[in-house]
Write an enzyme that holds these catalytic residues in place. Structure first.
Site, mmCIF file in Angstrom:
data_model
loop_
_atom_site.group_PDB
_atom_site.id
_atom_site.type_symbol
_atom_site.label_atom_id
_atom_site.label_comp_id
_atom_site.label_asym_id
_atom_site.label_seq_id
_atom_site.Cartn_x
_atom_site.Cartn_y
_atom_site.Cartn_z
ATOM 1 N N GLU A 188 -14.255 109.731 36.328
ATOM 2 C CA GLU A 188 -13.028 109.064 37.215
ATOM 3 C C GLU A 188 -12.529 109.887 38.263
ATOM 4 O O GLU A 188 -11.737 111.072 37.628
ATOM 5 C CB GLU A 188 -11.948 108.246 36.547
ATOM 6 N N GLU A 283 -6.553 97.796 37.915
ATOM 7 C CA GLU A 283 -5.897 98.901 37.246
ATOM 8 C C GLU A 283 -4.764 99.061 38.322
ATOM 9 O O GLU A 283 -4.564 100.002 39.046
ATOM 10 C CB GLU A 283 -6.675 100.135 37.085
#
Length: 308
Positions: A188, A283
């Site tokens: 990420e 998220e």
């Protein structure tokens, strides 16, 4: 108006009112005859713990069931590895019974400092490999195939090429643990602070190509991409064959689609047309408060998902 026409108009009006009430009841998590509100979305959006606590309470399993009734068919849970083993199993069983997917959980077993893979130090690499082994056990309990990995910070005393080489070699060793189990580590790129080694999808693309494994992909979080560089759709296309997972969050604020500057309807349509079938992780926070805020979130996804 003729009596027959009057009766037909009255019946149609009554049916519309009942259907509207049924949809509202279903959105509120109550039984309803009309299941339009609970129709599955075009993309597989994954909720997280706390997203529907005002409707379903603090128990994550009850929140999962509520989300299912609203049409969501997946979850993600960054903190899954920190949950008790029995709770992990219960969540996995619940997902299996409902036919829901599991998105990412964050790599377990690390210190508060996380990975420092750019250093090339053996203790950091050993700790990383250990965490990958632990991730396999968590993944089995919840039927997951995705684990989020962050390489850690820059090392200012080392040339950037040396750091990149160190990260690639460490990732290769971690992948060797995960690949036999069909588990994918998704790297990420983040925007949280300037010390992070991995900040852009093109860096992730370089790492994935060098590692050369189906178990090493990019986590494309559109909130972080927008903050770091923007140009979301072209960047997505450039890196698409190495993207293994998407996450959502509007900017500024990191809340649901429609609360910031990112055109999520266009983005969702784009990744849908590219044939993406995986989970799209939600998220982000919620802009509103209480039950009204949660209902607004559901409506925001209905709107952003209405691209067909």
């Amino acid at each position: 108006m003729k009596r027959r026409n009057f009766m037909q108009s009255s019946l149609l009006a009554g049916a519309s009112l009942l259907a509207g009430n049924a949809v509202k009841a279903n959105i509120a998590g109550k039984p309803a005859g009309d299941k339009i509100a609970g129709k599955p979305f075009n993309l597989n959006y994954g909720i997280h713990d706390g997203m529907f606590k005002n409707h379903a309470g603090d128990d994550f399993i009850n929140q999962i069931k509520f989300a299912y009734d609203q049409g969501f068919r997946a979850i993600e849970d960054n903190g899954m590895s920190g949950r008790p083993v029995e709770q992990q199993k219960k969540i996995g069983d619940t997902l299996a019974k409902l036919g829901m997917g599991m998105g990412v959980f964050v790599q377990p077993g690390l210190s508060n400092d996380g990975n420092m893979l750019a250093t090339g130090k053996s203790d950091q690499v050993d700790n990383f490999i250990k965490s990958c082994t632990q991730a396999v056990e968590v993944a089995k309990r919840i039927n997951s195939k995705l684990v989020t990995v962050v390489p850690g910070d820059f090392q200012r005393n080392l040339p950037i090429g040396i750091q990149m080489g160190n990260v690639i070699e460490a990732i290769k060793k971690g992948v060797a643990v995960l690949e036999p189990h069909g588990i994918v580590m998704v790297l990420e790129p983040l925007s949280d602070n300037p010390n992070l080694f991995l900040r852009t999808p093109d860096q992730g693309f370089e790492i994935c190509k060098a590692v050369g494994s189906p178990s090493c992909k990019i986590l494309y979080d559109m909130y972080h991409v927008q903050r770091n560089q923007g140009n979301i759709l072209p960047t997505l296309d450039w890196a698409s064959d190495e993207i293994g997972y998407y996450q959502v969050g509007d900017n500024p604020g990191r809340n649901e689609p429609g609360t910031g500057e990112i055109n999520y309807k266009n983005i969702f349509k784009h990744i849908y047309n590219k044939g993406y079938k995986g989970v799209v992780g939600m998220e982000h926070g919620i802009a509103g408060k209480g039950k009204a805020g949660e209902l607004a979130l559901i409506q925001a996804y209905r709107e952003a998902d209405s691209f067909l």
